[in-house]
Design a protein around this motif. Structure first.
Motif, PDB file in Angstrom:
ATOM      1  N   ARG A   7       0.842  -1.185   0.000  1.00 38.51           N
ATOM      2  CA  ARG A   7       0.000   0.000   0.000  1.00 38.51           C
ATOM      3  C   ARG A   7       0.883   1.242   0.000  1.00 38.51           C
ATOM      4  O   ARG A   7       2.037   1.213   0.392  1.00 38.51           O
ATOM      5  N   GLY A   8       0.319   2.346  -0.435  1.00 38.88           N
ATOM      6  CA  GLY A   8       1.063   3.595  -0.403  1.00 38.88           C
ATOM      7  C   GLY A   8       1.229   4.118   1.010  1.00 38.88           C
ATOM      8  O   GLY A   8       1.003   3.398   1.987  1.00 38.88           O
ATOM      9  N   PHE A   9       1.601   5.377   1.120  1.00 37.38           N
ATOM     10  CA  PHE A   9       1.870   5.980   2.421  1.00 37.38           C
ATOM     11  C   PHE A   9       1.150   7.316   2.473  1.00 37.38           C
ATOM     12  O   PHE A   9       1.258   8.133   1.555  1.00 37.38           O
ATOM     13  N   PHE A  10       0.421   7.558   3.550  1.00 43.21           N
ATOM     14  CA  PHE A  10      -0.449   8.719   3.671  1.00 43.21           C
ATOM     15  C   PHE A  10       0.107   9.677   4.725  1.00 43.21           C
ATOM     16  O   PHE A  10       0.171   9.336   5.909  1.00 43.21           O
ATOM     17  N   ILE A  11       0.499  10.872   4.285  1.00 48.87           N
ATOM     18  CA  ILE A  11       1.067  11.891   5.166  1.00 48.87           C
ATOM     19  C   ILE A  11       0.132  13.090   5.212  1.00 48.87           C
ATOM     20  O   ILE A  11      -0.287  13.606   4.172  1.00 48.87           O
ATOM     21  N   THR A  12      -0.204  13.537   6.414  1.00 46.25           N
ATOM     22  CA  THR A  12      -1.016  14.741   6.555  1.00 46.25           C
ATOM     23  C   THR A  12      -0.226  15.806   7.308  1.00 46.25           C
ATOM     24  O   THR A  12       0.601  15.492   8.163  1.00 46.25           O
ATOM     25  N   LEU A  13      -0.502  17.065   6.978  1.00 41.87           N
ATOM     26  CA  LEU A  13       0.096  18.195   7.672  1.00 41.87           C
ATOM     27  C   LEU A  13      -1.027  18.960   8.358  1.00 41.87           C
ATOM     28  O   LEU A  13      -2.015  19.322   7.725  1.00 41.87           O
ATOM     29  N   GLU A  14      -0.849  19.198   9.652  1.00 41.24           N
ATOM     30  CA  GLU A  14      -1.873  19.873  10.442  1.00 41.24           C
ATOM     31  C   GLU A  14      -1.256  21.040  11.209  1.00 41.24           C
ATOM     32  O   GLU A  14      -0.034  21.145  11.336  1.00 41.24           O
ATOM     33  N   GLY A  15      -2.127  21.897  11.737  1.00 45.36           N
ATOM     34  CA  GLY A  15      -1.652  23.023  12.532  1.00 45.36           C
ATOM     35  C   GLY A  15      -2.528  24.234  12.354  1.00 45.36           C
ATOM     36  O   GLY A  15      -3.475  24.235  11.557  1.00 45.36           O
ATOM     37  N   GLY A  16      -2.211  25.273  13.099  1.00 44.19           N
ATOM     38  CA  GLY A  16      -3.005  26.485  13.064  1.00 44.19           C
ATOM     39  C   GLY A  16      -2.710  27.365  11.867  1.00 44.19           C
ATOM     40  O   GLY A  16      -1.893  27.032  11.002  1.00 44.19           O
ATOM     41  N   GLU A  17      -3.371  28.507  11.846  1.00 44.70           N
ATOM     42  CA  GLU A  17      -3.209  29.451  10.744  1.00 44.70           C
ATOM     43  C   GLU A  17      -1.785  30.009  10.729  1.00 44.70           C
ATOM     44  O   GLU A  17      -1.207  30.313  11.769  1.00 44.70           O
ATOM     45  N   GLY A  18      -1.219  30.118   9.532  1.00 44.48           N
ATOM     46  CA  GLY A  18       0.098  30.698   9.385  1.00 44.48           C
ATOM     47  C   GLY A  18       1.250  29.820   9.826  1.00 44.48           C
ATOM     48  O   GLY A  18       2.383  30.292   9.964  1.00 44.48           O
ATOM     49  N   SER A  19       0.987  28.539  10.026  1.00 47.11           N
ATOM     50  CA  SER A  19       2.055  27.638  10.471  1.00 47.11           C
ATOM     51  C   SER A  19       2.909  27.125   9.313  1.00 47.11           C
ATOM     52  O   SER A  19       3.928  26.471   9.528  1.00 47.11           O
ATOM     53  N   GLY A  20       2.487  27.401   8.080  1.00 40.85           N
ATOM     54  CA  GLY A  20       3.289  27.016   6.924  1.00 40.85           C
ATOM     55  C   GLY A  20       2.950  25.673   6.322  1.00 40.85           C
ATOM     56  O   GLY A  20       3.748  25.125   5.553  1.00 40.85           O
ATOM     57  N   LYS A  21       1.771  25.146   6.617  1.00 39.12           N
ATOM     58  CA  LYS A  21       1.386  23.829   6.114  1.00 39.12           C
ATOM     59  C   LYS A  21       1.437  23.730   4.594  1.00 39.12           C
ATOM     60  O   LYS A  21       1.985  22.780   4.048  1.00 39.12           O
ATOM     61  N   SER A  22       0.845  24.703   3.934  1.00 37.45           N
ATOM     62  CA  SER A  22       0.769  24.634   2.468  1.00 37.45           C
ATOM     63  C   SER A  22       2.151  24.723   1.832  1.00 37.45           C
ATOM     64  O   SER A  22       2.479  23.974   0.903  1.00 37.45           O
ATOM     65  N   THR A  23       2.973  25.623   2.352  1.00 33.54           N
ATOM     66  CA  THR A  23       4.343  25.754   1.848  1.00 33.54           C
ATOM     67  C   THR A  23       5.115  24.459   2.052  1.00 33.54           C
ATOM     68  O   THR A  23       5.792  23.964   1.137  1.00 33.54           O
ATOM     69  N   GLN A  24       5.014  23.886   3.238  1.00 36.69           N
ATOM     70  CA  GLN A  24       5.771  22.676   3.545  1.00 36.69           C
ATOM     71  C   GLN A  24       5.213  21.460   2.820  1.00 36.69           C
ATOM     72  O   GLN A  24       5.960  20.543   2.473  1.00 36.69           O
ATOM     73  N   ALA A  25       3.906  21.433   2.554  1.00 34.80           N
ATOM     74  CA  ALA A  25       3.339  20.335   1.763  1.00 34.80           C
ATOM     75  C   ALA A  25       3.928  20.353   0.354  1.00 34.80           C
ATOM     76  O   ALA A  25       4.287  19.308  -0.201  1.00 34.80           O
ATOM     77  N   ARG A  26       4.045  21.556  -0.223  1.00 36.23           N
ATOM     78  CA  ARG A  26       4.638  21.664  -1.559  1.00 36.23           C
ATOM     79  C   ARG A  26       6.104  21.266  -1.543  1.00 36.23           C
ATOM     80  O   ARG A  26       6.585  20.570  -2.462  1.00 36.23           O
ATOM     81  N   ARG A  27       6.819  21.676  -0.534  1.00 41.15           N
ATOM     82  CA  ARG A  27       8.238  21.325  -0.440  1.00 41.15           C
ATOM     83  C   ARG A  27       8.418  19.813  -0.244  1.00 41.15           C
ATOM     84  O   ARG A  27       9.339  19.208  -0.809  1.00 41.15           O
ATOM     85  N   LEU A  28       7.550  19.221   0.550  1.00 36.85           N
ATOM     86  CA  LEU A  28       7.620  17.777   0.769  1.00 36.85           C
ATOM     87  C   LEU A  28       7.317  17.030  -0.521  1.00 36.85           C
ATOM     88  O   LEU A  28       7.957  16.006  -0.821  1.00 36.85           O
ATOM     89  N   ASN A  29       6.377  17.519  -1.289  1.00 37.67           N
ATOM     90  CA  ASN A  29       6.067  16.928  -2.585  1.00 37.67           C
ATOM     91  C   ASN A  29       7.306  16.896  -3.477  1.00 37.67           C
ATOM     92  O   ASN A  29       7.625  15.871  -4.096  1.00 37.67           O
ATOM     93  N   VAL A  30       8.020  18.012  -3.531  1.00 42.28           N
ATOM     94  CA  VAL A  30       9.234  18.094  -4.348  1.00 42.28           C
ATOM     95  C   VAL A  30      10.299  17.126  -3.826  1.00 42.28           C
ATOM     96  O   VAL A  30      10.941  16.403  -4.594  1.00 42.28           O
ATOM     97  N   LEU A  31      10.472  17.102  -2.507  1.00 41.62           N
ATOM     98  CA  LEU A  31      11.474  16.215  -1.900  1.00 41.62           C
ATOM     99  C   LEU A  31      11.189  14.753  -2.226  1.00 41.62           C
ATOM    100  O   LEU A  31      12.089  14.002  -2.640  1.00 41.62           O
ATOM    101  N   LEU A  32       9.946  14.342  -2.048  1.00 43.32           N
ATOM    102  CA  LEU A  32       9.591  12.946  -2.281  1.00 43.32           C
ATOM    103  C   LEU A  32       9.758  12.563  -3.748  1.00 43.32           C
ATOM    104  O   LEU A  32      10.199  11.445  -4.060  1.00 43.32           O
ATOM    105  N   ARG A  33       9.432  13.470  -4.640  1.00 46.37           N
ATOM    106  CA  ARG A  33       9.614  13.195  -6.065  1.00 46.37           C
ATOM    107  C   ARG A  33      11.096  13.049  -6.402  1.00 46.37           C
ATOM    108  O   ARG A  33      11.472  12.210  -7.233  1.00 46.37           O
ATOM    109  N   ARG A  34      11.927  13.852  -5.778  1.00 43.49           N
ATOM    110  CA  ARG A  34      13.373  13.725  -5.984  1.00 43.49           C
ATOM    111  C   ARG A  34      13.894  12.389  -5.465  1.00 43.49           C
ATOM    112  O   ARG A  34      14.897  11.871  -5.951  1.00 43.49           O
ATOM    113  N   MET A  35      13.199  11.843  -4.486  1.00 46.10           N
ATOM    114  CA  MET A  35      13.556  10.536  -3.929  1.00 46.10           C
ATOM    115  C   MET A  35      13.029   9.398  -4.798  1.00 46.10           C
ATOM    116  O   MET A  35      13.235   8.226  -4.491  1.00 46.10           O
TER     117      MET A  35
END
Length: 216
Positions: A7-35
């Motif tokens: 099965r695949g692997f499911f990662i979620t990012l949580e937290g309050g407003e302005g914590s950087g979730k969306s930015t870090q989700a995009r960065r994680l996407n790039v990192l995982l693709r490089r892997m």
């Protein structure tokens, strides 16, 4: 419960407003693709055509007059659509799913707003249909700092506009979730720079992803 190596692997990012979730989700996407991983990057509410329509209704405040239980219902409808038509199919194909917010946000936001826990858990059961995150990254930040960050990017949405005390209660709710489920959740210090936050996330994902996918 042991993870299925097929099965695949499911990662979620949580937290309050302005914590950087969306930015870090995009960065994680790039990192995982490089892997060399096959990645699906998505968000909640949203991820599907119907989910994005519900997102607009929720964040605009259209549902707010009907109360927090109504908001919880709309989140659950969008989440079930998301799980059935995007998240679960991707996991069944062995992909890594990175999702900006998921069920923990309903626990924190609508739970703090007074929706009974039994109601939230029942809606979660219906919406998730057994699909749970393998790893949840909780980006923790002082709400006053997070709101100041969020204020610089756009007009406040329905949840950002809430009073500070409510944001602080949500922060405590997220930390309580992390404490209750340490095998799933990792708390990330989101007060640091974007690069430092990304390094924490890379370490957390790197420590868990190989074991979950059956690689060495």
């Amino acid at each position: 419960m042991a993870l299925d190596p097929q099965r695949g692997f499911f990662i979620t990012l949580e937290g309050g407003e302005g914590s950087g979730k969306s930015t870090q989700a995009r960065r994680l996407n790039v990192l995982l693709r490089r892997m060399g991983r096959d990645v699906v990057l998505t968000r909640e509410p949203g991820g599907t055509t119907h989910g994005e329509a519900i997102r607009e209704m929720l964040l605009s405040g259209l549902i707010r007059p009907f109360g927090s239980e109504a908001e919880a219902l709309f989140f659950a409808v969008a989440r079930r659509e998301h799980v059935l038509h995007l998240i679960r199919p991707a996991l069944e194909e062995g992909q890594v799913v990175v999702c900006d917010r998921f069920a923990d946000s309903t626990r924190a936001y609508q739970g703090v707003a007074g929706v009974p826990q039994e109601t939230i858990l029942r809606l979660e059961e219906i919406a998730l249909t057994g699909t749970q995150p393998d790893l949840t990254l909780i980006l923790d930040i002082d709400p006053a700092v997070g709101l100041a960050r969020a204020a610089g990017r756009s007009a406040a949405d329905r949840f950002e506009a809430d009073e500070l005390a409510l944001h602080e209660a949500r922060r405590h709710a997220f930390l309580a979730i992390a404490k209750a489920e340490p095998e799933r959740c990792v708390v990330i210090d989101a007060s640091l720079t974007a690069d430092e936050i990304a390094a924490q996330i890379e370490a957390a994902v790197g420590a868990r992803l190989p074991r979950a996918t059956g690689t060495s």
